[in-house]
Design a protein around this motif. Structure first.
Motif, PDB file in Angstrom:
ATOM      1  N   TYR A 139       0.837  -1.195   0.000  1.00 15.10           N
ATOM      2  CA  TYR A 139       0.000   0.000   0.000  1.00 15.10           C
ATOM      3  C   TYR A 139       0.872   1.245   0.000  1.00 15.10           C
ATOM      4  O   TYR A 139       2.000   1.238   0.504  1.00 15.10           O
ATOM      5  CB  TYR A 139      -0.895   0.035   1.238  1.00 15.10           C
ATOM      6  CG  TYR A 139      -1.832  -1.141   1.358  1.00 15.10           C
ATOM      7  CD1 TYR A 139      -3.091  -1.114   0.769  1.00 15.10           C
ATOM      8  CD2 TYR A 139      -1.456  -2.284   2.055  1.00 15.10           C
ATOM      9  CE1 TYR A 139      -3.946  -2.200   0.873  1.00 15.10           C
ATOM     10  CE2 TYR A 139      -2.306  -3.366   2.168  1.00 15.10           C
ATOM     11  CZ  TYR A 139      -3.554  -3.325   1.580  1.00 15.10           C
ATOM     12  OH  TYR A 139      -4.399  -4.400   1.677  1.00 15.10           O
ATOM     13  N   ARG A 191      -1.741   6.582  12.398  1.00 21.08           N
ATOM     14  CA  ARG A 191      -1.585   5.447  13.315  1.00 21.08           C
ATOM     15  C   ARG A 191      -2.707   4.428  13.095  1.00 21.08           C
ATOM     16  O   ARG A 191      -2.468   3.219  13.146  1.00 21.08           O
ATOM     17  CB  ARG A 191      -1.579   5.931  14.762  1.00 21.08           C
ATOM     18  CG  ARG A 191      -0.272   6.570  15.192  1.00 21.08           C
ATOM     19  CD  ARG A 191      -0.342   7.062  16.629  1.00 21.08           C
ATOM     20  NE  ARG A 191      -0.490   5.960  17.556  1.00 21.08           N
ATOM     21  CZ  ARG A 191       0.527   5.367  18.172  1.00 21.08           C
ATOM     22  NH1 ARG A 191       1.762   5.753  17.933  1.00 21.08           N
ATOM     23  NH2 ARG A 191       0.322   4.376  19.014  1.00 21.08           N
ATOM     24  N   ALA A 192      -3.929   4.892  12.848  1.00 24.41           N
ATOM     25  CA  ALA A 192      -5.037   3.974  12.604  1.00 24.41           C
ATOM     26  C   ALA A 192      -4.788   3.154  11.339  1.00 24.41           C
ATOM     27  O   ALA A 192      -5.031   1.938  11.309  1.00 24.41           O
ATOM     28  CB  ALA A 192      -6.344   4.752  12.494  1.00 24.41           C
ATOM     29  N   PHE A 193      -4.310   3.807  10.291  1.00 21.43           N
ATOM     30  CA  PHE A 193      -3.986   3.103   9.045  1.00 21.43           C
ATOM     31  C   PHE A 193      -2.936   2.027   9.291  1.00 21.43           C
ATOM     32  O   PHE A 193      -3.073   0.880   8.836  1.00 21.43           O
ATOM     33  CB  PHE A 193      -3.493   4.105   8.003  1.00 21.43           C
ATOM     34  CG  PHE A 193      -2.874   3.477   6.789  1.00 21.43           C
ATOM     35  CD1 PHE A 193      -3.661   2.856   5.824  1.00 21.43           C
ATOM     36  CD2 PHE A 193      -1.493   3.500   6.602  1.00 21.43           C
ATOM     37  CE1 PHE A 193      -3.080   2.268   4.705  1.00 21.43           C
ATOM     38  CE2 PHE A 193      -0.907   2.920   5.490  1.00 21.43           C
ATOM     39  CZ  PHE A 193      -1.700   2.301   4.537  1.00 21.43           C
ATOM     40  N   ASN A 195      -2.092   0.572  12.155  1.00 30.37           N
ATOM     41  CA  ASN A 195      -2.602  -0.492  13.023  1.00 30.37           C
ATOM     42  C   ASN A 195      -3.442  -1.491  12.232  1.00 30.37           C
ATOM     43  O   ASN A 195      -3.388  -2.706  12.481  1.00 30.37           O
ATOM     44  CB  ASN A 195      -3.427   0.106  14.163  1.00 30.37           C
ATOM     45  CG  ASN A 195      -2.562   0.753  15.230  1.00 30.37           C
ATOM     46  OD1 ASN A 195      -1.402   0.388  15.407  1.00 30.37           O
ATOM     47  ND2 ASN A 195      -3.121   1.725  15.944  1.00 30.37           N
ATOM     48  N   GLU A 196      -4.210  -0.989  11.275  1.00 36.19           N
ATOM     49  CA  GLU A 196      -5.011  -1.883  10.434  1.00 36.19           C
ATOM     50  C   GLU A 196      -4.111  -2.776   9.581  1.00 36.19           C
ATOM     51  O   GLU A 196      -4.389  -3.959   9.387  1.00 36.19           O
ATOM     52  CB  GLU A 196      -5.939  -1.065   9.533  1.00 36.19           C
ATOM     53  CG  GLU A 196      -7.153  -0.505  10.244  1.00 36.19           C
ATOM     54  CD  GLU A 196      -8.090  -1.600  10.712  1.00 36.19           C
ATOM     55  OE1 GLU A 196      -8.244  -2.605   9.979  1.00 36.19           O
ATOM     56  OE2 GLU A 196      -8.650  -1.462  11.811  1.00 36.19           O
ATOM     57  N   ARG A 197      -3.021  -2.211   9.078  1.00 32.93           N
ATOM     58  CA  ARG A 197      -2.105  -3.002   8.245  1.00 32.93           C
ATOM     59  C   ARG A 197      -1.386  -4.058   9.093  1.00 32.93           C
ATOM     60  O   ARG A 197      -1.122  -5.162   8.619  1.00 32.93           O
ATOM     61  CB  ARG A 197      -1.075  -2.096   7.575  1.00 32.93           C
ATOM     62  CG  ARG A 197      -1.661  -0.987   6.722  1.00 32.93           C
ATOM     63  CD  ARG A 197      -2.318  -1.434   5.426  1.00 32.93           C
ATOM     64  NE  ARG A 197      -3.508  -2.250   5.558  1.00 32.93           N
ATOM     65  CZ  ARG A 197      -4.731  -1.771   5.880  1.00 32.93           C
ATOM     66  NH1 ARG A 197      -4.902  -0.491   6.145  1.00 32.93           N
ATOM     67  NH2 ARG A 197      -5.766  -2.583   5.945  1.00 32.93           N
ATOM     68  N   SER A 199      -2.728  -5.542  11.678  1.00 30.06           N
ATOM     69  CA  SER A 199      -3.740  -6.580  11.892  1.00 30.06           C
ATOM     70  C   SER A 199      -3.903  -7.445  10.653  1.00 30.06           C
ATOM     71  O   SER A 199      -4.069  -8.665  10.739  1.00 30.06           O
ATOM     72  CB  SER A 199      -5.084  -5.938  12.264  1.00 30.06           C
ATOM     73  OG  SER A 199      -4.989  -5.229  13.478  1.00 30.06           O
ATOM     74  N   GLN A 200      -3.832  -6.820   9.474  1.00 27.12           N
ATOM     75  CA  GLN A 200      -3.993  -7.551   8.222  1.00 27.12           C
ATOM     76  C   GLN A 200      -2.857  -8.541   8.003  1.00 27.12           C
ATOM     77  O   GLN A 200      -3.048  -9.587   7.374  1.00 27.12           O
ATOM     78  CB  GLN A 200      -4.048  -6.563   7.059  1.00 27.12           C
ATOM     79  CG  GLN A 200      -4.298  -7.203   5.700  1.00 27.12           C
ATOM     80  CD  GLN A 200      -4.263  -6.187   4.581  1.00 27.12           C
ATOM     81  OE1 GLN A 200      -3.690  -5.107   4.739  1.00 27.12           O
ATOM     82  NE2 GLN A 200      -4.860  -6.513   3.453  1.00 27.12           N
ATOM     83  N   HIS A 224       4.982  -0.068  19.877  1.00 28.02           N
ATOM     84  CA  HIS A 224       4.373  -1.283  19.342  1.00 28.02           C
ATOM     85  C   HIS A 224       5.283  -2.468  19.660  1.00 28.02           C
ATOM     86  O   HIS A 224       6.487  -2.423  19.387  1.00 28.02           O
ATOM     87  CB  HIS A 224       4.159  -1.181  17.839  1.00 28.02           C
ATOM     88  CG  HIS A 224       2.968  -0.380  17.449  1.00 28.02           C
ATOM     89  ND1 HIS A 224       1.728  -0.935  17.303  1.00 28.02           N
ATOM     90  CD2 HIS A 224       2.825   0.942  17.195  1.00 28.02           C
ATOM     91  CE1 HIS A 224       0.862   0.008  16.953  1.00 28.02           C
ATOM     92  NE2 HIS A 224       1.507   1.157  16.883  1.00 28.02           N
TER      93      HIS A 224
END
Length: 243
Positions: A139, A191-193, A195-197, A199-200, A224
């Motif tokens: 991404y 940071r939200a973006f 964190n999602e990556r 998790s993915q 982290h």
């Protein structure tokens, strides 16, 4: 000594290493003129030069010519379908940014296992590499400088003094004025973006993996668990590409 240069979109990062690959000098230049000023007195000690650039052909040529004026002949890395056990995952391998490519090659060669590679700079890139060395893609998103610039560009009344940005990096309470509201919002969005990556990665890599983070704003990922901050990941990949 070997001079290594990472010519990014917003700055030129450089370092000089000795025969044992120990960093002897390093710096960061905002343009070619400041780069030449920083390395001119060191040029006589340079026996070799490696360079990676994500700038256009003309800008890269100007940098190469500027380095050559110091009697240094840069070796410029080029795209590759495979390198040091990593298979480029792009449909057209030549279209993958060289900084991304070198970073993920360096990360995989550090761990020889599945890895998630994050570069947080002017833009943010996220790439997945499986345990066999296959690049699964990734991404690209705006980094903090881009997010700030977009807000300033489209909201003429907004200004973001550098002093306030430095103070606010660790303070994300609801803001009571525009500048801290923008700064906190940009940080929280990024940071939200990320964190999602993260998790993915559990499903994309389907195995134990390591997370490597590099780039000028890599400290966003501080705290982290199991994240490896690798300041020179692109330059490490450059050394692997031009050994």
């Amino acid at each position: 000594m070997i001079l290594e240069l990472d010519c990014g979109n917003s700055a030129i990062k450089w370092r000089m290493i000795d025969g044992a690959s120990l960093v002897v000098h390093r710096g960061r230049a905002v343009d070619l003129e400041s780069l030449i000023a920083q390395i001119a007195d060191l040029s006589e000690a340079v026996s070799r030069c490696r360079l990676v650039s994500v700038r256009g052909l003309e800008q890269t040529r100007l940098i190469v010519d500027g380095i050559r004026a110091l009697a240094i002949s840069p070796e410029v890395v080029t795209p590759a379908a495979t390198l040091r056990g990593v298979v480029n995952g792009y449909d057209d391998y030549s279209r993958l940014g060289l900084d991304r490519w070198l970073a993920l090659v360096a990360a995989f060669n550090r761990c020889r296992a599945a890895c998630l590679v994050i570069d947080i700079g002017t833009a943010v890139t996220v790439d997945y590499v499986d345990a066999s060395g296959q690049h699964l893609g990734g991404y690209i998103a705006p980094g903090l400088p881009m997010l700030r610039q977009l807000i300033v560009q489209y909201a003429a009344s907004v200004s973001l003094p550098q002093r306030e940005r430095e103070v606010l990096q660790s303070n994300f309470a609801p803001a009571r004025s525009t500048s801290p509201a923008v700064e906190s919002g940009c940080y929280l969005m990024l940071r939200a973006f990320l964190n999602e990556r993260l998790s993915q990665a559990d499903s994309e890599l389907a195995a134990s993996y390591q997370v490597f983070v590099t780039g000028g704003d890599a400290t966003i990922m501080n705290g982290h668990p199991d994240v490896i901050i690798a300041e020179d990941l692109v330059l490490e990949g450059l050394a692997l590409a031009l050994p």
